[in-house]
Write a protein that holds these residues in place. Structure first.
Motif, short mmCIF file in Angstrom:
data_model
loop_
_atom_site.label_atom_id
_atom_site.label_comp_id
_atom_site.label_asym_id
_atom_site.label_seq_id
_atom_site.Cartn_x
_atom_site.Cartn_y
_atom_site.Cartn_z
N PRO A 1 -9.61 -20.70 -9.77
CA PRO A 1 -9.25 -19.90 -8.60
C PRO A 1 -7.98 -19.10 -8.74
O PRO A 1 -7.70 -18.24 -7.93
CB PRO A 1 -9.11 -20.96 -7.49
CG PRO A 1 -8.81 -22.23 -8.21
CD PRO A 1 -9.54 -22.14 -9.52
N ALA B 148 -5.20 -17.99 -5.52
CA ALA B 148 -5.75 -17.79 -4.19
C ALA B 148 -5.33 -18.91 -3.24
O ALA B 148 -5.14 -20.04 -3.66
CB ALA B 148 -7.28 -17.72 -4.25
N THR C 53 -5.40 -21.96 -0.61
CA THR C 53 -6.30 -23.09 -0.53
C THR C 53 -6.64 -23.45 0.91
O THR C 53 -7.51 -24.27 1.15
CB THR C 53 -5.68 -24.32 -1.21
OG1 THR C 53 -4.42 -24.60 -0.61
CG2 THR C 53 -5.50 -24.07 -2.70
N ASP C 54 -5.96 -22.83 1.90
CA ASP C 54 -6.32 -23.10 3.29
C ASP C 54 -7.42 -22.13 3.72
O ASP C 54 -8.03 -21.48 2.89
CB ASP C 54 -5.08 -22.99 4.19
CG ASP C 54 -4.45 -21.60 4.12
OD1 ASP C 54 -5.14 -20.65 3.71
OD2 ASP C 54 -3.27 -21.46 4.49
N ARG C 55 -7.70 -22.06 5.00
CA ARG C 55 -8.80 -21.20 5.48
C ARG C 55 -8.32 -19.81 5.87
O ARG C 55 -9.06 -19.07 6.51
CB ARG C 55 -9.49 -21.86 6.67
CG ARG C 55 -10.09 -23.22 6.35
CD ARG C 55 -11.01 -23.16 5.14
NE ARG C 55 -12.15 -22.30 5.35
CZ ARG C 55 -13.07 -22.04 4.44
NH1 ARG C 55 -12.94 -22.55 3.23
NH2 ARG C 55 -14.10 -21.27 4.69
N LEU D 233 -9.08 -14.56 2.54
CA LEU D 233 -8.61 -14.02 1.27
C LEU D 233 -8.53 -12.50 1.36
O LEU D 233 -9.45 -11.85 1.87
CB LEU D 233 -9.55 -14.45 0.14
CG LEU D 233 -9.75 -15.96 -0.01
CD1 LEU D 233 -10.84 -16.25 -1.03
CD2 LEU D 233 -8.45 -16.63 -0.40
N ASP E 233 -14.40 -15.54 5.43
CA ASP E 233 -13.45 -16.01 4.42
C ASP E 233 -12.68 -14.88 3.76
O ASP E 233 -11.79 -15.14 2.94
CB ASP E 233 -14.19 -16.79 3.33
CG ASP E 233 -14.75 -18.10 3.85
OD1 ASP E 233 -13.97 -18.86 4.45
OD2 ASP E 233 -15.95 -18.35 3.67
N ASP F 43 -5.67 -11.20 -3.04
CA ASP F 43 -6.26 -12.39 -3.66
C ASP F 43 -7.46 -12.05 -4.52
O ASP F 43 -7.94 -12.91 -5.28
CB ASP F 43 -6.69 -13.38 -2.57
CG ASP F 43 -5.53 -13.78 -1.67
OD1 ASP F 43 -4.53 -14.30 -2.20
OD2 ASP F 43 -5.63 -13.57 -0.45
N ALA G 290 -15.77 -16.50 -2.43
CA ALA G 290 -14.64 -17.11 -1.72
C ALA G 290 -14.54 -18.60 -2.05
O ALA G 290 -13.43 -19.12 -2.28
CB ALA G 290 -14.80 -16.91 -0.21
N ARG H 251 -11.42 -20.59 -3.92
CA ARG H 251 -10.74 -21.73 -3.31
C ARG H 251 -10.93 -23.01 -4.10
O ARG H 251 -10.37 -24.06 -3.75
CB ARG H 251 -11.26 -21.92 -1.88
CG ARG H 251 -10.95 -20.77 -0.93
CD ARG H 251 -11.37 -21.12 0.48
NE ARG H 251 -11.34 -19.98 1.37
CZ ARG H 251 -10.26 -19.49 1.97
NH1 ARG H 251 -9.09 -20.06 1.74
NH2 ARG H 251 -10.34 -18.45 2.78
N THR I 196 -13.82 -24.62 -4.47
CA THR I 196 -14.82 -25.49 -3.86
C THR I 196 -16.25 -25.11 -4.23
O THR I 196 -17.20 -25.67 -3.69
CB THR I 196 -14.68 -25.47 -2.33
OG1 THR I 196 -14.88 -24.13 -1.85
CG2 THR I 196 -13.31 -25.97 -1.90
#
Length: 375
Positions: free
Chosen positions: A12, A15, A17-19, A22, A46, A89, A337, A341, A343
């Motif tokens: 990543p 970028a 890491t929260d919501r 981006l 996102d 980002d 996105a 992140r 995920t």
């Protein structure tokens, strides 16, 4: 959906890491940028379209009107000059084909993850060089192959997963249009540096879909013609691919088709699937419609559903209608996105794009020399 890029370009980078959405910088605001990328980015929960690059005053005005508050700059370099990269980002490259490699390289060297519209590059070697750079920098490099999220393609993948056709023998895919007069512009230019013509345009889609469905290709035969008066680049091209698993793909891309064939005709040992008509998402985006989270998007009317069966043409009532799954272009940027992140996985890797370019390069050589090319 397609596996993790073995170059490590799913990393990543920096970028958030929260919501927090981006921040995306979009390079190019022509057809690809204004119709596909900007609306899909803006529709994502996102992502936020933070900046657009265009040197065209009219397009700059259109971008500001369509996306209030967006920063518009004249050159890509302004997106990452003097620390400006810290305000982004992700960079999305939707500029003319000939600029893809240079802009993607500069963005990666500036420390920014990158999405590039297809084709990623003019050659497979250039694509693999970009992949290596992304790995070295620990950054995401993804390719916008939105047709993996077409309604008809998602429906066909579901049927294949269910083994509804039995063992597939032949895959026919057509992306045909009736445009008897050239429109002009770089996409129809015959200059090699422009990377124009249908083989690298629509051909990028049909080849990518064939590879996703049936895997690596071992041989390529192609016929490529320039048929319209005044045209410079190929406008009527056919590819015959033999996959390592024995499936044969016959792929057609054309701007000169007066009677359009089925989008898909897939023949298996148990049944066949035939589907007419194009996915509705491009037409909706061109009309100014936008996907809204939670709302209906990408659906087809029942009269356009494909038919599954054996022994009779679907045009004379043969087969059973198969309800089309909704198309889902927004899923591409949702996956990007998630990859940024940490995920999720890169939805379309540079190595997959390079494999498709191997096929396109072989097709160009086959058409030029009149030979079957072994990969």
């Amino acid at each position: 959906m397609t596996g993790t890029d073995t170059t490590g370009t799913d990393t990543p980078g920096t970028a958030p890491t929260d919501r927090t959405p981006l921040r995306v910088g979009l390079v190019g605001y022509g057809l690809a940028g204004s119709v596909f990328h900007a609306p899909l980015i803006a529709a994502s929960e996102d992502l936020v379209l933070a900046a657009v690059t265009t040197g065209n005053p009219e397009r700059a005005a259109e971008a500001r009107a369509a996306h209030p508050g967006v920063r518009v700059v004249a050159t890509p370099e302004e997106l990452w000059a003097d620390g400006a990269a810290d305000a982004l980002d992700l960079v999305v490259v939707a500029s003319p084909n000939k600029t893809h490699v240079a802009i993607a390289t500069a963005a990666l060297e500036a420390g920014l993850p990158v999405v590039v519209d297809k084709p990623l590059a003019g050659t497979a070697a250039e694509a693999r060089t970009l992949a290596a750079l992304a790995e070295q920098r620990g950054l995401l490099l993804s390719v916008f192959q939105n047709r993996r999220w077409d309604s008809d393609f998602l429906t066909l993948r579901g049927l294949l997963d269910e083994k509804a056709l039995g063992e597939v023998q032949r895959f026919e895919s057509r992306f045909e249009r009736w445009r008897p007069l050239p429109k002009g512009g770089w996409r129809e230019s015959g200059a090699p540096e422009e990377i124009g013509g249908l083989l690298y345009d629509l051909g990028s889609h049909v080849v990518d879909q064939a590879l996703v469905l049936f895997g690596p290709v071992v041989s390529v035969y192609a016929e490529s013609d320039v048929r319209r008066p005044g045209a410079e680049a190929d406008d009527d091209t056919f590819l015959a691919l033999t996959h390592a698993n024995g499936v044969r793909s016959h792929l057609y891309v054309s701007a000169t088709t007066a009677q359009l064939g089925p989008r898909f005709r897939v023949l298996g040992g148990r049944a066949g699937f035939v589907k007419y008509g194009l996915d509705p998402q491009e037409a909706a985006l061109r009309e100014g419609l936008r996907p809204v989270p939670g709302a209906v998007w990408g659906t087809e009317p029942a009269e356009l559903w494909g038919r599954l069966g054996a022994g009779e043409s679907p045009l004379t009532g043969g087969g059973t209608p198969v309800e089309s799954l909704p198309g889902d272009y927004p899923a591409y940027y949702a996956a990007v996105a998630a990859a940024l992140r940490g995920t999720g996985e890169n939805p379309v890797t540079a190595h997959e794009a390079a494999a498709a370019l191997d096929v396109l390069e072989a097709a160009r050589r086959s058409a030029r020399e009149g030979v079957t090319v072994t990969l």
